[in-house]
Design a protein around this motif. Structure first.
Motif, PDB file in Angstrom:
ATOM      1  N   PRO A 196      65.437  42.407  34.346  1.00 28.16           N
ATOM      2  CA  PRO A 196      66.317  41.367  33.808  1.00 28.16           C
ATOM      3  C   PRO A 196      66.964  40.495  34.889  1.00 28.16           C
ATOM      4  O   PRO A 196      67.219  39.312  34.668  1.00 28.16           O
ATOM      5  CB  PRO A 196      67.389  42.163  33.044  1.00 28.16           C
ATOM      6  CG  PRO A 196      66.741  43.466  32.724  1.00 28.16           C
ATOM      7  CD  PRO A 196      65.825  43.751  33.864  1.00 28.16           C
ATOM      8  N   LEU A 197      67.237  41.102  36.064  1.00 27.99           N
ATOM      9  CA  LEU A 197      67.867  40.346  37.151  1.00 27.99           C
ATOM     10  C   LEU A 197      66.868  39.617  38.038  1.00 27.99           C
ATOM     11  O   LEU A 197      67.270  38.818  38.884  1.00 27.99           O
ATOM     12  CB  LEU A 197      68.708  41.282  38.027  1.00 27.99           C
ATOM     13  CG  LEU A 197      69.970  41.873  37.399  1.00 27.99           C
ATOM     14  CD1 LEU A 197      70.650  42.802  38.397  1.00 27.99           C
ATOM     15  CD2 LEU A 197      70.925  40.767  36.966  1.00 27.99           C
ATOM     16  N   LEU A 254      68.823  53.444  37.840  1.00 34.87           N
ATOM     17  CA  LEU A 254      69.597  52.248  37.479  1.00 34.87           C
ATOM     18  C   LEU A 254      68.896  50.983  37.959  1.00 34.87           C
ATOM     19  O   LEU A 254      68.883  49.962  37.256  1.00 34.87           O
ATOM     20  CB  LEU A 254      70.999  52.341  38.076  1.00 34.87           C
ATOM     21  CG  LEU A 254      71.907  53.427  37.502  1.00 34.87           C
ATOM     22  CD1 LEU A 254      73.205  53.502  38.297  1.00 34.87           C
ATOM     23  CD2 LEU A 254      72.193  53.173  36.034  1.00 34.87           C
ATOM     24  N   CYS A 255      68.296  51.055  39.135  1.00 35.28           N
ATOM     25  CA  CYS A 255      67.569  49.903  39.678  1.00 35.28           C
ATOM     26  C   CYS A 255      66.403  49.524  38.770  1.00 35.28           C
ATOM     27  O   CYS A 255      66.196  48.349  38.465  1.00 35.28           O
ATOM     28  CB  CYS A 255      67.082  50.223  41.091  1.00 35.28           C
ATOM     29  SG  CYS A 255      66.185  48.858  41.894  1.00 35.28           S
ATOM     30  N   ILE A 296      67.596  47.668  35.572  1.00 35.16           N
ATOM     31  CA  ILE A 296      68.164  46.311  35.626  1.00 35.16           C
ATOM     32  C   ILE A 296      67.364  45.343  36.496  1.00 35.16           C
ATOM     33  O   ILE A 296      67.640  44.143  36.478  1.00 35.16           O
ATOM     34  CB  ILE A 296      69.627  46.350  36.122  1.00 35.16           C
ATOM     35  CG1 ILE A 296      69.701  46.786  37.586  1.00 35.16           C
ATOM     36  CG2 ILE A 296      70.473  47.248  35.239  1.00 35.16           C
ATOM     37  CD1 ILE A 296      71.092  46.701  38.172  1.00 35.16           C
ATOM     38  N   TYR A 297      66.365  45.842  37.235  1.00 33.72           N
ATOM     39  CA  TYR A 297      65.656  44.961  38.165  1.00 33.72           C
ATOM     40  C   TYR A 297      64.944  43.811  37.438  1.00 33.72           C
ATOM     41  O   TYR A 297      65.070  42.648  37.836  1.00 33.72           O
ATOM     42  CB  TYR A 297      64.649  45.752  38.998  1.00 33.72           C
ATOM     43  CG  TYR A 297      63.983  44.921  40.074  1.00 33.72           C
ATOM     44  CD1 TYR A 297      64.617  44.700  41.298  1.00 33.72           C
ATOM     45  CD2 TYR A 297      62.734  44.340  39.874  1.00 33.72           C
ATOM     46  CE1 TYR A 297      64.029  43.935  42.290  1.00 33.72           C
ATOM     47  CE2 TYR A 297      62.132  43.564  40.856  1.00 33.72           C
ATOM     48  CZ  TYR A 297      62.778  43.375  42.060  1.00 33.72           C
ATOM     49  OH  TYR A 297      62.196  42.613  43.035  1.00 33.72           O
TER      50      TYR A 297
END
Length: 198
Positions: A189-190, A182-183, A186-187
């Motif tokens: 984009p965040l 999951l990291c 999304i890392y």
């Protein structure tokens, strides 16, 4: 500039603490694989994001705050569950964060999370054996009742250590892998928010 950067780091950490606390509330059971009193959640995800983007100290801080808040608003184990969750989660994010700082590449991140998940799984055994399960056995009907829940899934299971090695350690490792995947998703984009870039 330094003061501004420090304020941004604290703001991002506070935001990740809030998300981690909410995710910790959203735990769930996987009764086909492990007794229902062992819960799955992905609340280490914001802590791992903090550890990668800000440093391992911030990741550990997110683990600490989310457990304190969970104990205040949602706890049912007298703080023992939160203490153990903190120790296990901190082992994961601190290990991954330290290794990632040494090699800040995609390959380095993969290695860091794999090692972190393995460390978390190994640490879960003594933490559960010496802290959580002795307390739970006193609170919830004795060690025989706890071991019986594992034997319902695997009749040949014998003793607490075998329960932890056969069930909890693999479960915790898979949890670490899930959080890591999951990291990675999304890392990027965040990243502008986490690093304060426009």
């Amino acid at each position: 500039m330094t003061k501004t950067s420090h304020i941004r780091e604290l703001t991002v950490t506070a935001m990740l603490c809030a998300v981690a606390t909410v995710l910790m509330f959203l735990d769930f059971s996987l009764p086909m694989f492990i007794p229902s009193f062992v819960k799955m959640d992905v609340s280490e995800l914001p802590a791992l994001l903090a550890s990668f983007s800000l440093g391992p100290v911030y990741g550990v801080a997110v683990c600490l705050v989310k457990n304190v808040l969970n104990m205040i608003f949602h706890g049912s184990t007298g703080g023992i569950g939160e203490l153990c969750n903190f120790l296990i989660g901190a082992a994961f994010v601190a290990t991954a964060g330290v290794l990632y700082r040494v090699n800040k590449t995609r390959r380095g991140a993969v290695i860091a999370t794999l090692v972190g998940a393995l460390v978390m799984a190994v640490v879960s055994v003594p933490v559960n054996y010496f802290i959580s399960y002795p307390v739970y056995s006193a609170m919830f009907g004795g060690m025989d009742a706890i071991i019986g829940a594992y034997q319902a899934l695997r009749p040949g299971t014998n003793g607490l250590m075998e329960c932890l090695l056969v069930f909890n350690m693999p479960f915790t490792f898979v949890k670490g892998l899930l959080v890591s995947v999951l990291c990675f998703l999304i890392y990027k984009p965040l990243s502008p928010i986490l690093h304060g870039r426009r």
